[in-house]
Design a protein around this motif. Structure first.
Motif, PDB file in Angstrom:
ATOM      1  N   THR A 136      -2.054  -6.524  98.450  1.00 37.77           N
ATOM      2  CA  THR A 136      -3.406  -6.727  98.963  1.00 37.77           C
ATOM      3  C   THR A 136      -4.334  -5.708  98.323  1.00 37.77           C
ATOM      4  OG1 THR A 136      -2.553  -7.493 101.092  1.00 37.77           O
ATOM      5  CG2 THR A 136      -4.857  -6.813 101.017  1.00 37.77           C
ATOM      6  N   LYS A 138      -7.340  -3.171  97.620  1.00 36.32           N
ATOM      7  CA  LYS A 138      -8.192  -2.368  98.492  1.00 36.32           C
ATOM      8  C   LYS A 138      -9.627  -2.881  98.452  1.00 36.32           C
ATOM      9  CE  LYS A 138      -5.379   1.824  98.169  1.00 36.32           C
ATOM     10  NZ  LYS A 138      -5.336   3.257  97.775  1.00 36.32           N
ATOM     11  N   ILE A 139     -10.020  -3.392  97.294  1.00 35.11           N
ATOM     12  CA  ILE A 139     -11.340  -4.011  97.158  1.00 35.11           C
ATOM     13  C   ILE A 139     -11.122  -5.450  96.737  1.00 35.11           C
ATOM     14  CG2 ILE A 139     -13.557  -3.983  95.973  1.00 35.11           C
ATOM     15  CD1 ILE A 139     -13.222  -1.046  95.514  1.00 35.11           C
ATOM     16  N   ASN A 140     -11.345  -6.366  97.623  1.00 31.49           N
ATOM     17  CA  ASN A 140     -11.087  -7.778  97.345  1.00 31.49           C
ATOM     18  C   ASN A 140     -12.368  -8.456  96.863  1.00 31.49           C
ATOM     19  OD1 ASN A 140     -10.132 -10.347  97.172  1.00 31.49           O
ATOM     20  ND2 ASN A 140      -9.327 -10.451  99.252  1.00 31.49           N
TER      21      ASN A 140
END
Length: 242
Positions: A136, A138-140
């Motif tokens: 996942t 951290k900055i999507n």
């Protein structure tokens, strides 16, 4: 890594390697005061420079497949050529040959520096482990990649980017990809859209490297240039993804 399209710098580097062979041959012919058109001299040249020939072949292969180690192979090959030309020039202290050697050194350093910069392009570097399904960011930053001409949409997110392109981790493996694409990015309450060329893919096309086409002249307010500037202004950089 699968290469879909090779940039002009790849072919320029390969051409310079072959021209280096020609340069070395001409310099040795001048140094020996023999005709460069003689077939026997040409054959003897290959016999006397087998190590350089092998080094050049390895260099060409590594450049063609865009390997990161290719920069080292290039440096070794150019150094071998330089050593051979210096050995030919020094005994006679020929100013003309020394000038040619200096020019070659300048060109060789330029090609090495430019190739080093090319290898750092975002569309070659995924920045994350693509095989980690549970990763996942951290900055999507969600991205929709529209494959052209198939006009098929694939969802994913950015894993790496720079002013010239980006790398995308898709949510699912595409069945088929065209050579061009449209990127649709939702970020900061805005919809950005830009055209690009698919350059590379990794992990069975789960990761896609895209070079952005120059869209600065288009009447598109929220294009890649605007998106990249927005990320830079916010202090976002690819390492923050990990």
């Amino acid at each position: 890594m699968k290469i879909y399209k090779r940039e002009a710098i790849v072919w320029n580097n390969i051409a310079f390697v072959f021209l280096s062979y020609l340069f070395l041959y001409v310099v040795e012919s001048i140094g020996d005061q023999k005709s460069a058109y003689s077939l026997s001299i040409f054959y003897n040249f290959f016999e006397a420079n087998k190590v350089t020939m092998v080094s050049g072949a390895i260099t060409v292969a590594s450049i063609f497949f865009i390997k990161r180690i290719s920069k080292i192979f290039m440096s070794i090959f150019f150094l071998l050529v330089l050593i051979q030309t210096v050995k030919t020039s020094l005994p006679q202290i020929d100013k003309y040959l020394l000038f040619l050697v200096f020019c070659y050194l300048c060109f060789a350093l330029t090609f090495i520096i430019m190739w080093g910069q090319e290898l750092k392009r975002a569309y070659y570097l995924s920045n994350i482990s693509l095989s980690s399904l549970n990763f996942t960011p951290k900055i999507n930053i969600p991205v929709t990649l529209v494959s052209i001409p198939e006009n098929t949409e694939y969802e994913g997110y950015l894993t790496n980017w720079d002013s010239n392109g980006c790398f995308i981790r898709l949510s699912s493996k595409p069945r088929r990809l065209g050579r061009n694409a449209i990127l649709q990015i939702k970020f900061g309450g805005r919809d950005f859209e830009t055209k690009g060329s698919i350059i590379t893919s990794k992990d069975s096309s789960l990761g896609i490297g895209v070079r952005i086409k120059d869209d600065s002249s288009k009447n598109c307010v929220f294009n890649w240039n605007k998106f990249y500037t927005t990320l830079s202004d916010l202090g976002y950089h690819p390492k923050m993804i990990i």
